[in-house]
Design a protein around this motif. Structure first.
Motif, PDB file in Angstrom:
ATOM      1  N   GLN A 273      -8.623  18.322  39.122  1.00 52.37           N
ATOM      2  CA  GLN A 273      -9.981  18.632  39.082  1.00 52.37           C
ATOM      3  C   GLN A 273     -10.286  19.333  37.734  1.00 52.37           C
ATOM      4  O   GLN A 273      -9.712  19.926  36.910  1.00 52.37           O
ATOM      5  N   LEU A 274     -11.479  18.660  37.385  1.00 51.10           N
ATOM      6  CA  LEU A 274     -11.931  19.094  36.090  1.00 51.10           C
ATOM      7  C   LEU A 274     -13.418  19.784  36.185  1.00 51.10           C
ATOM      8  O   LEU A 274     -14.205  19.391  36.944  1.00 51.10           O
ATOM      9  N   VAL A 275     -13.605  20.964  35.803  1.00 54.83           N
ATOM     10  CA  VAL A 275     -14.598  21.687  36.005  1.00 54.83           C
ATOM     11  C   VAL A 275     -15.611  21.747  34.847  1.00 54.83           C
ATOM     12  O   VAL A 275     -15.115  22.139  33.592  1.00 54.83           O
ATOM     13  N   LEU A 276     -16.780  21.156  34.924  1.00 53.63           N
ATOM     14  CA  LEU A 276     -17.495  20.889  33.767  1.00 53.63           C
ATOM     15  C   LEU A 276     -18.758  21.592  33.701  1.00 53.63           C
ATOM     16  O   LEU A 276     -19.521  21.972  34.984  1.00 53.63           O
ATOM     17  N   PRO A 277     -19.199  22.335  32.708  1.00 52.47           N
ATOM     18  CA  PRO A 277     -20.609  23.107  32.748  1.00 52.47           C
ATOM     19  C   PRO A 277     -21.753  22.101  32.867  1.00 52.47           C
ATOM     20  O   PRO A 277     -21.880  20.905  32.606  1.00 52.47           O
ATOM     21  N   THR A 278     -22.687  23.168  33.580  1.00 46.23           N
ATOM     22  CA  THR A 278     -24.239  22.471  33.673  1.00 46.23           C
ATOM     23  C   THR A 278     -24.953  23.576  33.220  1.00 46.23           C
ATOM     24  O   THR A 278     -24.735  24.657  33.102  1.00 46.23           O
ATOM     25  N   PRO A 279     -26.562  23.108  33.115  1.00 47.40           N
ATOM     26  CA  PRO A 279     -27.437  23.920  32.512  1.00 47.40           C
ATOM     27  C   PRO A 279     -28.135  24.750  33.789  1.00 47.40           C
ATOM     28  O   PRO A 279     -28.914  25.623  33.292  1.00 47.40           O
ATOM     29  N   TRP A 280     -27.694  24.437  34.996  1.00 46.34           N
ATOM     30  CA  TRP A 280     -28.436  24.842  35.970  1.00 46.34           C
ATOM     31  C   TRP A 280     -27.763  25.920  36.620  1.00 46.34           C
ATOM     32  O   TRP A 280     -26.669  26.454  36.781  1.00 46.34           O
ATOM     33  N   LEU A 281     -28.663  26.851  37.608  1.00 50.50           N
ATOM     34  CA  LEU A 281     -28.152  27.895  38.551  1.00 50.50           C
ATOM     35  C   LEU A 281     -27.037  27.266  39.221  1.00 50.50           C
ATOM     36  O   LEU A 281     -26.070  28.502  39.730  1.00 50.50           O
ATOM     37  N   VAL A 282     -26.764  26.094  39.935  1.00 50.20           N
ATOM     38  CA  VAL A 282     -25.873  25.827  40.763  1.00 50.20           C
ATOM     39  C   VAL A 282     -24.517  26.121  39.919  1.00 50.20           C
ATOM     40  O   VAL A 282     -23.773  26.384  40.672  1.00 50.20           O
ATOM     41  N   GLY A 283     -24.250  26.002  38.550  1.00 51.88           N
ATOM     42  CA  GLY A 283     -23.197  26.432  38.026  1.00 51.88           C
ATOM     43  C   GLY A 283     -22.474  25.151  37.897  1.00 51.88           C
ATOM     44  O   GLY A 283     -23.055  24.094  37.666  1.00 51.88           O
TER      45      GLY A 283
ATOM     46  N   MET B 129     -24.656  16.639  28.192  1.00 58.40           N
ATOM     47  CA  MET B 129     -24.724  17.845  27.304  1.00 58.40           C
ATOM     48  C   MET B 129     -23.409  18.064  26.364  1.00 58.40           C
ATOM     49  O   MET B 129     -22.452  17.596  27.151  1.00 58.40           O
ATOM     50  N   PRO B 130     -23.604  18.587  25.220  1.00 59.84           N
ATOM     51  CA  PRO B 130     -22.245  18.715  24.256  1.00 59.84           C
ATOM     52  C   PRO B 130     -21.118  19.419  25.351  1.00 59.84           C
ATOM     53  O   PRO B 130     -19.868  19.144  24.881  1.00 59.84           O
ATOM     54  N   GLU B 131     -21.754  20.516  25.839  1.00 59.89           N
ATOM     55  CA  GLU B 131     -20.565  21.064  26.194  1.00 59.89           C
ATOM     56  C   GLU B 131     -19.908  20.912  27.659  1.00 59.89           C
ATOM     57  O   GLU B 131     -18.710  21.070  27.523  1.00 59.89           O
ATOM     58  N   ALA B 132     -20.546  19.842  28.204  1.00 61.38           N
ATOM     59  CA  ALA B 132     -19.932  19.238  29.336  1.00 61.38           C
ATOM     60  C   ALA B 132     -18.952  17.940  28.701  1.00 61.38           C
ATOM     61  O   ALA B 132     -17.997  17.742  29.330  1.00 61.38           O
ATOM     62  N   ARG B 133     -19.387  17.462  27.586  1.00 68.43           N
ATOM     63  CA  ARG B 133     -18.712  16.434  27.081  1.00 68.43           C
ATOM     64  C   ARG B 133     -17.494  16.983  26.419  1.00 68.43           C
ATOM     65  O   ARG B 133     -16.493  16.294  26.649  1.00 68.43           O
ATOM     66  N   ALA B 134     -17.465  18.010  25.917  1.00 73.91           N
ATOM     67  CA  ALA B 134     -16.347  18.783  25.370  1.00 73.91           C
ATOM     68  C   ALA B 134     -15.460  19.083  26.482  1.00 73.91           C
ATOM     69  O   ALA B 134     -14.044  18.791  26.330  1.00 73.91           O
ATOM     70  N   ALA B 135     -15.784  19.484  27.411  1.00 74.43           N
ATOM     71  CA  ALA B 135     -15.034  19.995  28.668  1.00 74.43           C
ATOM     72  C   ALA B 135     -14.246  18.757  29.344  1.00 74.43           C
ATOM     73  O   ALA B 135     -13.150  18.756  29.807  1.00 74.43           O
ATOM     74  N   LEU B 136     -15.190  17.614  29.407  1.00 78.72           N
ATOM     75  CA  LEU B 136     -14.573  16.543  29.970  1.00 78.72           C
ATOM     76  C   LEU B 136     -13.288  15.913  28.880  1.00 78.72           C
ATOM     77  O   LEU B 136     -12.107  15.400  29.419  1.00 78.72           O
ATOM     78  N   VAL B 137     -13.838  15.722  27.823  1.00 77.54           N
ATOM     79  CA  VAL B 137     -12.644  15.271  26.708  1.00 77.54           C
ATOM     80  C   VAL B 137     -11.440  16.250  26.624  1.00 77.54           C
ATOM     81  O   VAL B 137     -10.263  15.600  26.866  1.00 77.54           O
ATOM     82  N   ASN B 138     -11.583  17.328  26.878  1.00 77.02           N
ATOM     83  CA  ASN B 138     -10.470  18.451  26.776  1.00 77.02           C
ATOM     84  C   ASN B 138      -9.728  18.497  28.026  1.00 77.02           C
ATOM     85  O   ASN B 138      -8.481  18.508  27.946  1.00 77.02           O
ATOM     86  N   GLY B 139     -10.303  18.033  29.238  1.00 74.42           N
ATOM     87  CA  GLY B 139      -9.815  18.064  30.381  1.00 74.42           C
ATOM     88  C   GLY B 139      -8.882  16.825  30.435  1.00 74.42           C
ATOM     89  O   GLY B 139      -7.670  16.863  31.117  1.00 74.42           O
ATOM     90  N   LEU B 140      -9.478  15.557  29.854  1.00 70.06           N
ATOM     91  CA  LEU B 140      -8.687  14.564  29.768  1.00 70.06           C
ATOM     92  C   LEU B 140      -7.375  14.642  28.948  1.00 70.06           C
ATOM     93  O   LEU B 140      -6.083  14.409  29.306  1.00 70.06           O
ATOM     94  N   ALA B 141      -7.566  15.392  27.834  1.00 68.20           N
ATOM     95  CA  ALA B 141      -6.626  15.406  26.849  1.00 68.20           C
ATOM     96  C   ALA B 141      -5.477  16.194  27.485  1.00 68.20           C
ATOM     97  O   ALA B 141      -4.214  15.998  27.283  1.00 68.20           O
ATOM     98  N   ALA B 142      -5.712  17.353  28.451  1.00 70.47           N
ATOM     99  CA  ALA B 142      -4.687  18.234  28.920  1.00 70.47           C
ATOM    100  C   ALA B 142      -3.750  17.446  29.903  1.00 70.47           C
ATOM    101  O   ALA B 142      -2.740  17.835  30.102  1.00 70.47           O
ATOM    102  N   GLN B 143      -4.352  16.253  30.285  1.00 76.13           N
ATOM    103  CA  GLN B 143      -3.399  15.308  31.032  1.00 76.13           C
ATOM    104  C   GLN B 143      -2.922  14.280  30.388  1.00 76.13           C
ATOM    105  O   GLN B 143      -2.339  13.203  30.884  1.00 76.13           O
ATOM    106  N   GLY B 144      -2.763  14.293  28.970  1.00 73.35           N
ATOM    107  CA  GLY B 144      -2.586  13.158  28.076  1.00 73.35           C
ATOM    108  C   GLY B 144      -3.370  11.812  28.404  1.00 73.35           C
ATOM    109  O   GLY B 144      -3.025  11.084  27.943  1.00 73.35           O
ATOM    110  N   LEU B 145      -4.628  12.274  28.394  1.00 68.00           N
ATOM    111  CA  LEU B 145      -5.523  11.117  28.345  1.00 68.00           C
ATOM    112  C   LEU B 145      -6.662  11.257  27.511  1.00 68.00           C
ATOM    113  O   LEU B 145      -7.289  12.264  27.023  1.00 68.00           O
ATOM    114  N   LYS B 146      -7.293  10.108  27.284  1.00 68.60           N
ATOM    115  CA  LYS B 146      -8.707   9.675  26.475  1.00 68.60           C
ATOM    116  C   LYS B 146      -9.897   9.161  27.503  1.00 68.60           C
ATOM    117  O   LYS B 146      -9.379   8.518  28.310  1.00 68.60           O
ATOM    118  N   PRO B 147     -10.911   9.313  26.961  1.00 68.36           N
ATOM    119  CA  PRO B 147     -12.016   8.792  27.706  1.00 68.36           C
ATOM    120  C   PRO B 147     -11.708   6.998  27.717  1.00 68.36           C
ATOM    121  O   PRO B 147     -12.122   6.704  28.932  1.00 68.36           O
TER     122      PRO B 147
END
Length: 341
Positions: A11-21, A42-60
């Motif tokens: 599971q990758l948890v990615l930020p959003t700009p909305w109140l849903v979180g 959004m840049p924050e979500a992209r960074a979280a996705l790239v970092n989350g993949l990297a933690a699994q040894g993966l790239k986009p």
């Protein structure tokens, strides 16, 4: 109690700009290497996705299959970028093919449709202006256009991440919602159809493929999302899922009790609205005050949409009457109600 994910699922948890979180994306590590949903553009979500993949040894660029659970921006916003990076095959509900080929036009139609619907149900001009401003702001998170390679239909089997996932169309939250069930272990990829901590909004949308968004808001033409959603929930209950991967919040176990609670919540809310209408005709905007006190500008339209959805349910059950005069829709309690099963 925290529920562990099965082997081969991250599971990758990615930020959003909305109140849903935050929004959840999922890596299915088998063949083909699969990502479910992307987060907003959004840049924050992209960074979280790239970092989350990297933690699994993966790239986009390693992603081979991208599965999208529905059309909302927090789920598809980075899809065009990810496809550019990876050349991944994109799988989504088949009715979205024309929509996602021109994502900015889709957001424009949805915004126009929503504004027309809110106006028809009593939202005043200044509130509609704020809604339009919010919609224009939010469209930037929806990302660019892209092509669906695999248009998914109800009952189809999709091979993803080493699993055979049966596709089930579950309209209600949007017309394009799908869930995917691995019948071997009961794993259900649920998107926003089922959430543990919050109730999914039954939202009216222009029909998939529609181009006349304002006319589509007419009472005799638009979809009735809560009726669809309750039907979808009832069908999902019969699937026998054992573990649910939701679009927001924690994963959770057998969803039967949760589904019963969700349906009960909607019935209770409909009863509250019906009781309020006993005092006389009201618009959906006026009825918002019956259910909530002091909704912010950010979510006021969601409150109106929720009321409209429950009015649809009451109308279908013969418990209210509804009439549109001079472009304004009001509802009132029926004198004699049909029995509700």
């Amino acid at each position: 109690m925290r529920i562990e994910l099965p082997a081969g699922v991250t599971q990758l948890v990615l930020p959003t700009p909305w109140l849903v979180g935050p929004v959840n994306a999922y890596i299915l590590h088998g063949d083909p290497l699969t990502l479910v949903d992307t987060g907003p553009a959004m840049p924050e979500a992209r960074a979280a996705l790239v970092n989350g993949l990297a933690a699994q040894g993966l790239k986009p660029s390693d992603i081979e299959l991208l599965v999208l659970t529905h059309q909302h921006p927090d789920h598809i916003g980075q899809a065009a970028w990810l496809v550019e990076q990876s050349g991944a095959t994109v799988a989504a509900y088949h009715g979205l093919a024309g929509e996602l080929a021109d994502v900015p036009a889709m957001w424009a139609r949805i915004g126009e449709f929503t504004a027309a619907l809110m106006t028809r149900h009593g939202m005043p001009v200044h509130e509609c202006a704020q809604l339009e401003a919010n919609n224009l702001r939010d469209q930037r998170y929806g990302g660019g256009s892209f092509r669906i390679d695999l248009g998914l239909a109800d009952g189809q089997v999709l091979v993803a991440g080493g699993r055979r996932l049966t596709v089930h169309h579950r309209p209600g939250h949007s017309p394009s919602d799908i869930v995917l069930l691995d019948e071997l272990d009961g794993l259900l990829v649920a998107g926003d159809h089922l959430l543990a901590k919050i109730s999914s909004n039954p939202l009216s949308h222009p029909a998939l493929g529609a181009r006349d968004s304002v006319a589509a808001s007419a009472e005799d033409r638009r979809a009735r999302p809560l009726l669809d959603y309750i039907s979808s929930l009832t069908s999902t209950r019969r699937l026998g899922a054992q573990l649910v991967l939701p679009g927001h919040g924690p994963v959770f176990g057998e969803p039967g009790a949760l589904i019963e609670n969700r349906i009960r919540l909607h019935r209770t809310r409909a009863d509250e609205i019906r009781q309020a209408l006993a005092a006389g005709p009201r618009t959906a905007r006026q009825l918002v005050e019956v259910l909530w006190d002091g909704l912010s500008d950010e979510v006021l339209w969601l409150g109106v949409a929720e009321v409209i959805a429950h009015l649809d349910l009451l109308l279908d059950e013969g418990r209210i009457r509804m009439e549109t005069v001079d472009g304004l829709t009001r509802s009132w309690a029926a004198q004699a109600e049909r029995a509700v099963a």
